[in-house]
Structures are given as C-alpha cells and as structure tokens.
Design a protein around this motif. Structure first.
Motif, PDB file in Angstrom:
ATOM      1  N   MET A 163      69.533 -14.580  71.356  1.00 58.39           N
ATOM      2  CA  MET A 163      68.074 -14.461  71.344  1.00 58.39           C
ATOM      3  C   MET A 163      67.608 -13.839  72.655  1.00 58.39           C
TER       4      MET A 163
ATOM      5  N   GLY B  73      74.598 -17.981  65.361  1.00 54.37           N
ATOM      6  CA  GLY B  73      73.773 -17.666  64.204  1.00 54.37           C
ATOM      7  C   GLY B  73      74.179 -18.408  62.955  1.00 54.37           C
TER       8      GLY B  73
ATOM      9  N   VAL C 156      72.093 -17.831  59.702  1.00 53.95           N
ATOM     10  CA  VAL C 156      70.837 -17.144  60.005  1.00 53.95           C
ATOM     11  C   VAL C 156      70.878 -15.742  59.398  1.00 53.95           C
TER      12      VAL C 156
ATOM     13  N   LEU D 125      64.885 -17.811  65.807  1.00 52.27           N
ATOM     14  CA  LEU D 125      65.908 -18.801  66.147  1.00 52.27           C
ATOM     15  C   LEU D 125      65.287 -20.094  66.677  1.00 52.27           C
TER      16      LEU D 125
ATOM     17  N   LYS E 217      66.898 -13.994  62.578  1.00 45.93           N
ATOM     18  CA  LYS E 217      67.300 -13.807  63.982  1.00 45.93           C
ATOM     19  C   LYS E 217      66.083 -13.737  64.903  1.00 45.93           C
TER      20      LYS E 217
END
Length: 453
Positions: free
Chosen positions: A287, A381, A420, A428, A425
């Motif tokens: 992130m 993820g 994810v 998050l 994304k």
C-alpha cells in the motif's frame, strides 16, 4: 477508482503499521516489568537467527513543516545534539542489559524529525557507539531519512562508511505554492545533487517520499512533480495520503480545510499519481509504495517475504524491534511499548537510569491471531485461516464483516480465507478494518485516524 466505492469507503481508518493500533492499546494491563520480560524472551528466541531491528528517533528540526504528523522539536540550537545522543546511548545500554547477550543487528533506521539536523560527526559518534560490542548481520539493512536542503556529502559519506546503504528523501511536492504553505522548501537542484552524491558514494537504494492531498495541490502541479521525480529515477517512491489531523498537530492549522483538495480532487490526485508512476516504470508494492524492477522491496513482495512494522514496509523480518529516543515505539512480538513524548522528560528518565517507556500493550492470543491476518493482507494481499487450529471468536466476527466488501468486489472471500482483488488493492485499510476486533468493540465517538483515501 470507482467513484461510488470511493464515497463509501473514504472513512477514517488506521494505517495498520501495528495491530492493535495505538488508540486501542490496553494500557492498564501494561507494566515496565512485563515489557522487560517480553523483550528478554523475544531476544533469546530470535536474535541468533534473525537479529534485531533498531529504530532511532531524532526529533529535532530547524523549521516546522506544517503538514507533518511526527513528534518533533523545533530549534536552531545545535547544542541539543550531544546531550540527546548521550541519552540515546544510555537507553541502549539498558536494553543491552535486558538482552543479556550480544545483539545481532539486522536493521537500523534513523527517523525523525530530521536526522540530518545532527552533524555528521555526531551521527558517527552515535552509530559507532550503538554498534560497539554487537555483531552486524550479513544481510543487514541500515537506512536514514534526510532533508534534501541540509544533507551534506559528509552526512552521506560518514553514514555509508558505517554500513548505511539506504537513503530516504522527503520531497512531498515540488510545486512552489505547496512548498510555501507546508513550509517545506527544497529545490529540484538540491534533490538532484543529494541523489547524485549518494549514488556516487555507493548507496544502493534511494527513496523519495511524495504526498497527495496537500493544501493548494493541483493535478498539473502533481504531474510536473512526478515528471521531475521520474527523471531522477529513485529506486523507490512512497506515495501516500496527507493525514489531516489538526486536533493532534496544531501546526496544520496554518491552513484550513478550504485549502485542501476536496474528496473528489484528492481521489483524482491519487489516480493520476498512481497511473503516472506506472507509466514511468514503477510497480506497486503493498500500500502506498512503488519500486523499480529489481528493487529489494518489490522482490520481497514477489517472494512472499514483505513485512510491515512501525517503520512501514521492509524487505525482511525481525521479531524484536527496539525503538530508541523520544516517542519511539518498540515491538517484542508479545507486547508494544512507547517512550515518553517530551524531550525533557526523556532526558531526565534516562539520566536517572529508568527505561523511558510510558505506555504499552500486552498482546492477547486473539491479538496475535488477528495481527497475523492483517499483516498478511497488508503485505501479501491475501490470508487464510483454519478455525480448528486457531479458534478465535473475534476473527469469526471479522469474517462476517468482510462479506459486504466481497459483495463490492474488493475481496474474494471463501471458507478458508480471502484474496484482495485489483480493485480492493486501493482499499487495504478498509479490508483490515473489518477484522479489527478492538476497533469494532469500542468504535470511537470522535475521529482518531486520517481518512482512508
């Protein structure tokens, strides 16, 4: 980003450099004695194999950057350097006594404040003393944050000679109007010079910090900044949202909400910035981070080894993180601890032989389980669970809260875990929030965190 999703999920959310997040620490159950026990246990469990990480907070700055959310002390008096270094070394000596063995140093990071406020000679004295009677891991990673306007060749050379290979420069934005209102001024030439000097000396990783959502920021200005940045080719870029928390940081009251991009413009700034970074060859990591192909952070994510702690993303993991200096946070895996926030109180406590910790949190079994899942989401993820091997009622409640996110296409959710999606994304922090048992057990009446987008 999809406007309807942005509107729905742009809520106040933690950044999840830890779990539980600090506002939800159970400070009443914490004692220094318990903290010392967990540090000792963690050291003996992990030092020989992993080594330990050290974060050193150097709080002094000559000028106040009005966007800043860090713990700083503004002064032009450089006589504060030596007493503060003396205190840092006394605190480190206390931790070495707690360890009861020779520490294997895996990571050192100098943050602040402005680490390059300190003279090169004083930084040399500090790090040389920290490393005395220790071993340095073969895969050690030493890094420091720097202000382009006051970083000298001496700073770069001295720290390089001590093993530092990573440099992070705070850029934020090159637009003169933005630099003026946030009181953070450095020229492109200064950044180019420091970058070139670092590369000539031998630094192997250079990061630039950039922020979107700053006061007076425009799409055209951000595009120009990214064009200038791309020409200098830093190995990594941290491109993150401005956290507007004037109730915590009064310096942010230099400007008003009217000076900030509205939610629609801020989303466009994020979308345009992200697209341009990809256009210039940067790949997304976790992130808010981007890296050129071949960078260790990107390679760590691809290998499934990316880790996140109080310092942000790192390409390697240590169980024990020791924070030295005012307001620093430590993590023993079993507990968190934070040092006092006042420089004067910190100096006095250390002078009297007291560990300067003033609050912390002892992690429960549920905390450890949920932290693992949040770590996996932030770094990989995806995450998986097994209700038979890790029974946790709080996790079951969190899984129920994930269903609306699955319905919105942010995650693929099934009985054994989640993944994810590309859309997710961008969200998050929201996904992790669904699993945040302590937040849901005590939802705040007032805003504690910055907005998710």
């Amino acid at each position: 980003m999809e406007p309807s999703l942005t509107a729905k999920y742009n809520v106040a959310a933690p950044r999840y450099t830890s779990y539980p997040t600090m506002p939800y620490w159970d400070t009443g159950a914490f004692t220094k004695e318990e903290w010392i026990k967990t540090v000792n246990s963690s050291f003996y469990e992990s030092n020989a194999q992993e080594g330990i990480s050290i974060y050193i907070h150097l709080p002094f700055c000559e000028n106040l950057c009005t966007y800043c959310g860090c713990n700083t002390r503004i002064t032009k008096n450089h006589r504060v350097e030596e007493p503060y270094i003396k205190a840092l070394l006394l605190e480190w000596a206390m931790y070495k006594n707690i360890f009861g063995g020779k520490p294997l140093i895996r990571e050192i990071h100098l943050g602040g404040g402005t680490p390059t406020f300190f003279s090169a000679a004083n930084l040399k004295a500090l790090i040389s003393a920290i490393l005395l009677h220790t071993e340095v891991h073969l895969d050690a990673s030493f890094s420091f944050e720097a202000h382009p306007a006051n970083t000298t060749v001496d700073h770069l050379q001295v720290l390089y000679d001590l093993g530092f290979r990573r440099l992070s420069l705070g850029i934020q934005d090159f637009d003169p109007k933005v630099q003026f209102i946030i009181n953070r001024q450095q020229s492109i030439d200064q950044v180019r010079t420091v970058t070139g000097q670092a590369r000539h000396i031998g630094y192997t990783s250079i990061n630039y910090d950039l922020i979107y959502g700053l006061p007076l920021q425009t799409l055209a200005g951000l595009a120009t900044t990214l064009q200038e940045v791309a020409a200098l080719k830093p190995d990594r870029i941290a491109f993150y949202s401005y956290a507007h928390v004037p109730w915590l940081k009064p310096g942010q009251r230099r400007f008003t909400e009217d000076d900030l991009p509205d939610a629609k413009l801020k989303t466009k700034l994020y979308d345009v910035g992200r697209a341009l970074l990809k256009h210039y060859g940067y790949l997304e990591v976790g992130m808010d981070h981007f890296a050129l192909p071949g960078d260790e952070l990107l390679l760590a994510e691809q290998a499934g080894n990316l880790h996140r702690n109080f310092m942000g993303y790192t390409h390697q993991h240590t169980q024990l993180l020791v924070g030295l200096g005012v307001s620093s946070i430590s993590d023993s895996r079993y507990a968190f601890a934070q040092n006092v926030k006042s420089v004067e109180e910190y100096l006095e406590l250390v002078k009297n032989g007291e560990l300067p910790v003033f609050k912390g949190h002892l992690l429960t079994n549920d905390d450890i389980i949920i932290r693992r899942h949040i770590q996996q989401i932030m770094c990989k993820g995806q995450t998986s669970w097994n209700h038979h091997t890790e029974p946790c009622e709080a996790l079951l409640d969190g899984i129920e809260r994930l269903q609306p996110l699955a319905d919105d296409g942010l995650i693929e959710l099934n009985s054994w875990g989640l993944k994810v999606t590309p859309t997710g994304k961008n969200f998050l922090r929201n996904i992790c929030m669904a699993l945040d048992a302590r937040l849901w057990a005590n939802k705040p009446a007032t805003q504690l965190f910055s907005m998710a987008i």
